[in-house]
Design an enzyme around this catalytic site. Structure first.
Site, PDB file in Angstrom:
ATOM      1  CB  SER A 169      48.521  37.548  34.619  1.00 17.63           C
ATOM      2  OG  SER A 169      47.246  36.957  34.657  1.00 17.63           O
ATOM      3  CE1 TYR A 182      46.093  42.060  36.692  1.00 17.19           C
ATOM      4  CE2 TYR A 182      45.535  40.232  35.243  1.00 17.19           C
ATOM      5  CZ  TYR A 182      46.178  40.714  36.368  1.00 17.19           C
ATOM      6  OH  TYR A 182      46.905  39.864  37.160  1.00 17.19           O
TER       7      TYR A 182
END
Length: 287
Positions: A169, A182
């Site tokens: 990401s 995350y």
């Protein structure tokens, strides 16, 4: 540096010609077996679809309605004339992952292409972050990739070919508030990618991370609607002022774009790309 003849370091012309030939082939991944985690929707399904289009047999994995997943499997197999199977393995469970990898081998063949895409998210300040959610995010987003890579890497090295793609990401490269688990997991995925690339560098196996910003998926579409209702603003304002605020190009990437980049890294043109964390984020991380 040792004084080696230049010819030892240059690719042979027949190798270059072979690469060009393979890149021109309509199905350059024909004969390969690809396992894609989190591939029943969103980015993972986009990746699986492109790999199948280029000829790879598929092992799907993910959550969802069993009938819908079976239809996805049948559609991919029919539309692209490839074998396709499915595992419902819980990626929080190392033994379930081991069984999934064994099933893939028995059902279709040894895994040549591994795409670690599965991921979940939770947003909260650190002091309020539920411990169970932290554990689940680290397990699914990071630890599962360790277990799948560990399972396939020895054979890939022995065969002299393997492609490992970790879908990280933009949050594997930069941080954001309230996303501690995350961001930590995705930074870990980028680090794991580098280590695997270094350990496999002389074997013909590559390992790369793709780092998307916001990608248009059903999950993001739902997020837009939810935030519009919560903040009493229009969906257009959510897109412009919340989701794409950090993305200079002001557009979502598509699952097809992520799929095509993945397929390129798996093909002959990606043979020397390894250890990279490749942003697909509209210049978000260029700041």
């Amino acid at each position: 540096m040792t004084n080696q003849p230049l010819s030892l370091w240059k690719p042979a012309m027949n190798t270059l010609a072979r690469v060009a030939q393979l890149e021109a082939a309509p199905r350059p991944l024909e004969g390969r077996v690809a396992l894609v985690t989190g591939s029943t929707s969103g980015i993972g399904l986009g990746v699986a679809t492109e790999l199948a289009r280029q000829g790879a047999a598929l092992v799907l994995n993910g959550l969802g309605d069993p009938d819908e997943i079976e239809q996805i499997r049948l559609d991919l197999a029919r539309d692209h004339q490839v074998e396709a199977t499915y595992s419902d393995a819980d990626l929080r469970d190392p033994e379930a992952i081991r069984q999934m990898m064994a099933m893939a081998h028995d059902a279709i063949g040894p895994v040549d292409i591994l795409v670690n895409n599965a991921g979940i998210q939770h947003v909260a300040p650190i002091e309020d972050f539920p411990v169970a959610r932290w554990d689940a995010i680290i397990a699914i987003n990071l630890t599962s990739a360790f277990h799948t890579i560990r399972a396939v890497l020895p054979r890939m090295k022995a065969e002299g070919y393997g492609r490992i793609i970790n879908i990280a990401s933009a949050h594997g490269l930069v941080g954001s508030p309230f996303k501690s688990a995350y961001v930590a997991a995705k930074h870990g995925v980028v680090g794991l990618t580098k280590v695997v690339a270094l350990e496999a560098a002389e074997s013909g196996v590559t390992c790369n991370a793709i780092c998307p910003g916001y990608v248009w998926t059903p999950l993001v579409e739902q997020q837009i609607d939810d935030q519009a209702k919560a903040f009493k603003i229009t969906p257009e304002q959510v897109i412009k002022d919340v989701l794409l605020k950090a993305q200079p190009n002001k557009r979502f990437a598509t699952v097809e774009e992520i799929g095509m980049l993945t397929a390129y890294l798996c093909g002959p043109g990606g043979a020397s790309i390894t250890g990279a964390a490749l942003p697909v984020d509209g210049a978000w991380t260029a700041h």
